[in-house]
Design a protein around this motif. Structure first.
Motif, PDB file in Angstrom:
ATOM      1  N   LEU A 298       0.817  -1.204   0.000  1.00  0.00           N
ATOM      2  CA  LEU A 298       0.000   0.000   0.000  1.00  0.00           C
ATOM      3  C   LEU A 298       0.857   1.262   0.000  1.00  0.00           C
ATOM      4  CD1 LEU A 298      -2.995  -0.713   2.400  1.00  0.00           C
ATOM      5  CD2 LEU A 298      -3.139   0.166   0.077  1.00  0.00           C
ATOM      6  N   GLN A 299       1.909   1.242   0.820  1.00  0.00           N
ATOM      7  CA  GLN A 299       2.757   2.424   0.898  1.00  0.00           C
ATOM      8  C   GLN A 299       3.436   2.701  -0.439  1.00  0.00           C
ATOM      9  OE1 GLN A 299       2.629  -0.072   3.038  1.00  0.00           O
ATOM     10  NE2 GLN A 299       2.731   0.619   5.153  1.00  0.00           N
ATOM     11  N   VAL A 300       3.944   1.641  -1.050  1.00  0.00           N
ATOM     12  CA  VAL A 300       4.603   1.820  -2.347  1.00  0.00           C
ATOM     13  C   VAL A 300       3.607   2.323  -3.383  1.00  0.00           C
ATOM     14  CG1 VAL A 300       5.850   0.643  -4.185  1.00  0.00           C
ATOM     15  CG2 VAL A 300       6.336   0.068  -1.818  1.00  0.00           C
ATOM     16  N   THR A 301       2.412   1.795  -3.323  1.00  0.00           N
ATOM     17  CA  THR A 301       1.389   2.220  -4.272  1.00  0.00           C
ATOM     18  C   THR A 301       1.042   3.694  -4.097  1.00  0.00           C
ATOM     19  OG1 THR A 301       0.445   0.003  -4.316  1.00  0.00           O
ATOM     20  CG2 THR A 301      -0.973   1.797  -5.037  1.00  0.00           C
ATOM     21  N   LEU A 302       0.798   4.096  -2.856  1.00  0.00           N
ATOM     22  CA  LEU A 302       0.381   5.477  -2.621  1.00  0.00           C
ATOM     23  C   LEU A 302       1.487   6.464  -2.973  1.00  0.00           C
ATOM     24  CD1 LEU A 302      -1.504   4.931   0.743  1.00  0.00           C
ATOM     25  CD2 LEU A 302      -2.492   5.246  -1.526  1.00  0.00           C
ATOM     26  N   ALA A 303       2.730   6.037  -2.771  1.00  0.00           N
ATOM     27  CA  ALA A 303       3.850   6.933  -3.066  1.00  0.00           C
ATOM     28  C   ALA A 303       4.314   6.806  -4.512  1.00  0.00           C
ATOM     29  CB  ALA A 303       5.017   6.635  -2.120  1.00  0.00           C
ATOM     30  N   SER A 304       3.636   5.972  -5.292  1.00  0.00           N
ATOM     31  CA  SER A 304       4.117   5.730  -6.650  1.00  0.00           C
ATOM     32  C   SER A 304       3.756   6.858  -7.603  1.00  0.00           C
ATOM     33  CB  SER A 304       3.531   4.422  -7.188  1.00  0.00           C
ATOM     34  OG  SER A 304       2.154   4.574  -7.457  1.00  0.00           O
ATOM     35  N   GLY A 305       2.785   7.655  -7.212  1.00  0.00           N
ATOM     36  CA  GLY A 305       2.394   8.758  -8.070  1.00  0.00           C
ATOM     37  C   GLY A 305       1.433   8.348  -9.158  1.00  0.00           C
ATOM     38  N   SER A 306       1.335   7.064  -9.440  1.00  0.00           N
ATOM     39  CA  SER A 306       0.455   6.625 -10.505  1.00  0.00           C
ATOM     40  C   SER A 306       0.038   5.180 -10.223  1.00  0.00           C
ATOM     41  CB  SER A 306       1.173   6.761 -11.848  1.00  0.00           C
ATOM     42  OG  SER A 306       0.279   6.431 -12.885  1.00  0.00           O
ATOM     43  N   GLN A 307      -0.337   4.507 -11.279  1.00  0.00           N
ATOM     44  CA  GLN A 307      -0.730   3.099 -11.130  1.00  0.00           C
ATOM     45  C   GLN A 307       0.459   2.258 -10.695  1.00  0.00           C
ATOM     46  OE1 GLN A 307      -2.449   1.551 -14.749  1.00  0.00           O
ATOM     47  NE2 GLN A 307      -1.249  -0.301 -14.522  1.00  0.00           N
TER      48      GLN A 307
END
Lengths: 168, 328
Positions: B101-110
């Motif tokens: 989740l953290q990586v996803t939210l900080a990914s800036g996109s999909q």
């Protein structure tokens, strides 16, 4: 301030005893958890090993705000000679064990506890809960030092408390 | 009767900030709303459903860019009132852990799951053609749950403890937001995703790690965000996660940030809708050269919701729960 000091000491004592019930020491013939406040004991030059010795050192009072905030520095010294049966060759391991116990006891959340007044407490008389909490920062561990064949370390921790109305 | 006296209120002293995630229904534009009056005192490690603990965050910074302009009248002009001409708020932070989740939210996109590929798959930046998915057993043995996936003994032999898995439906031509429980991507056309049957599992946030295998059941280390798998869901093993600078999707989530005060007080910041506002970024935290700890850095822009109590347009709710018997 004494209430905060007493509260911090007894909280730390309880946590250390829970982590390692086998760490005990004998003070004036009484078996106790392996922790004491040196200013509360008879003066001595002897170093109590395999136990935590607390000393209250620096003090700062911030009077801004409705309740003055007191910052006290607690110096926690501990030493070990190692097991005689091992020729003291396990003193590094024993010191590491004390490091881990102290770090765990001080860093387990919550790093706060209700301030208690122990001045009137005795057998059958419970301490009185005050209105604020005592809280503390993470410990800072100093370098391990060799003193003869003894290995020792000092950790310091900042302890904070609000001085309540009428509290000395 | 003697009245209990209160203690003077003091400024909260807090150690760090804990973040919590809940999904936004992107198709309906409906966020997850947190009610501090009902749930404000929840234990930090066990948030109320459907909130998910994201752990500690550092460098938490709220920025209000709401513009307040004077309203002038007369000659010479005199300020007779004020008006809010723009409402804007942003949040930036650094996550302390690298979870899905953290990586996803900080990914800036999909964010893409790197699904295990078929043998000989053509190399691709976000993972090549995925291996065939493994179906969940239906009608035999234990039913699959949020923490236990029954694939049967034969299929289970193909997994090992420590494997990562994605659990979601097949892609069968869905358009719009896809991903069970959390909208993970937006599909504009089936041809854009090549009709890939694994596409939803490729982007889903419904992932877990296998911690035990017994009786044909894959036991997961934590519950799947979407709960017990629905009929038709399948499993795809994965090796990690990937995000792409330049991709078009905007992540959006309902956010809750909690600061516990040393005196038993609590400050909560609730952003019902946060959208990412920067590309994927990391911050290096120097330990001892050459060692560096890398934290995920995220920056988000708050989007508005209507407060059901009075219809006001709101970006963020800040709540304060005083400690017991404090002066207010």
């Amino acid at each position: 301030m004494q209430n905060a000091k007493d509260t911090f000491y007894l909280t730390l004592r309880g946590r250390l005893a829970a982590l390692n019930p086998a760490r005990t020491t004998v003070v004036r013939g009484v078996v106790r958890p392996g922790i004491l406040v040196e200013e509360n004991e008879l003066p001595t030059i002897a170093v109590l090993v395999d136990a935590f010795r607390l000393n209250w050192t620096a003090l700062r009072v911030d009077s801004v705000g409705p309740l003055p905030m007191v910052t006290m520095e607690c110096s926690i010294r501990y030493a070990t000679d190692g097991e005689s049966g091992n020729g003291g060759m396990d003193r590094g391991r024993l010191l590491a064990g004390m490091d881990a116990e102290l770090a765990s006891a001080l860093c387990i959340p919550p790093q706060t506890t209700a301030k208690m007044n122990y001045s009137g407490a005795s057998a059958g008389v419970a301490p009185i809960a005050m209105g604020t909490n005592v809280f503390w920062a993470d410990p800072i561990f100093g370098d391990a030092a060799m003193v003869g064949e003894r290995l020792e370390r000092t950790a310091t921790v900042q302890v904070f408390a609000h001085q309540e109305a009428g509290e000395l | 009767m003697s009245a209990t006296t209160t203690v003077a209120a003091v400024a909260p002293v807090t150690r760090r900030v804990r973040a919590y995630f809940a999904p936004v229904n992107r198709s309906a534009g409906v966020p997850t709303v947190f009610d501090p009056a009902q749930f404000g005192r929840f234990p930090a490690q066990t948030p109320p459903a459907p909130w998910i603990d994201l752990g500690w965050v550092s460098k938490f910074a709220r920025k209000c860019s709401t513009r307040v302009d004077p309203l002038r009248a007369g000659a010479p002009a005199v300020t007779v009132g004020q008006v809010r001409s723009e409402i804007e708020a942003t949040v930036s932070l650094e996550f302390e852990v690298w979870g899905k989740l953290q990586v996803t939210l900080a990914s800036g996109s999909q964010q893409t799951n790197l699904l295990t590929t078929v043998a000989g798959a053509m190399p691709n930046g976000s993972g090549g053609v995925a291996a065939a998915p493994i179906p969940l057993a239906v009608g035999s043995g234990l039913a699959s749950t949020a923490t236990g996936l029954n694939v049967g003994a034969t299929a289970a032999a193909g997994f090992s403890v420590g494997n990562l898995v994605a659990v979601d439906v097949d892609y069968t031509g869905q358009l719009g937001y896809v991903g069970t429980s959390v909208s993970a991507a937006y599909v504009q056309s089936a041809s854009a995703v090549g009709g890939d049957v694994n596409y939803v599992r490729r982007v889903t946030l419904n992932v877990g790690v296998i911690v035990a295998i017994a009786g044909g059941v894959l036991e997961l280390g934590s519950a799947l965000p979407a709960g017990a798998p629905a009929i038709g869901m399948q499993i795809s093993p994965l090796v990690g996660f990937c995000d792409r600078e330049g991709a078009s999707f905007f992540q959006e989530w309902s956010a809750l940030f909690v600061m516990d005060g040393a005196q038993g007080d609590r400050v909560l910041f609730h952003y019902p809708r946060l959208q990412t506002m920067q590309g994927s970024a990391e911050v290096e935290d120097a330990l001892t050269a050459p060692l560096e700890r890398i934290r995920l850095a995220g920056a988000f822009r708050a989007l508005p919701v209507k407060d059901g109590n009075d219809g006001e347009t709101v970006l963020c709710f800040r709540s304060y729960l005083p400690a017991a018997l404090r002066g207010i």
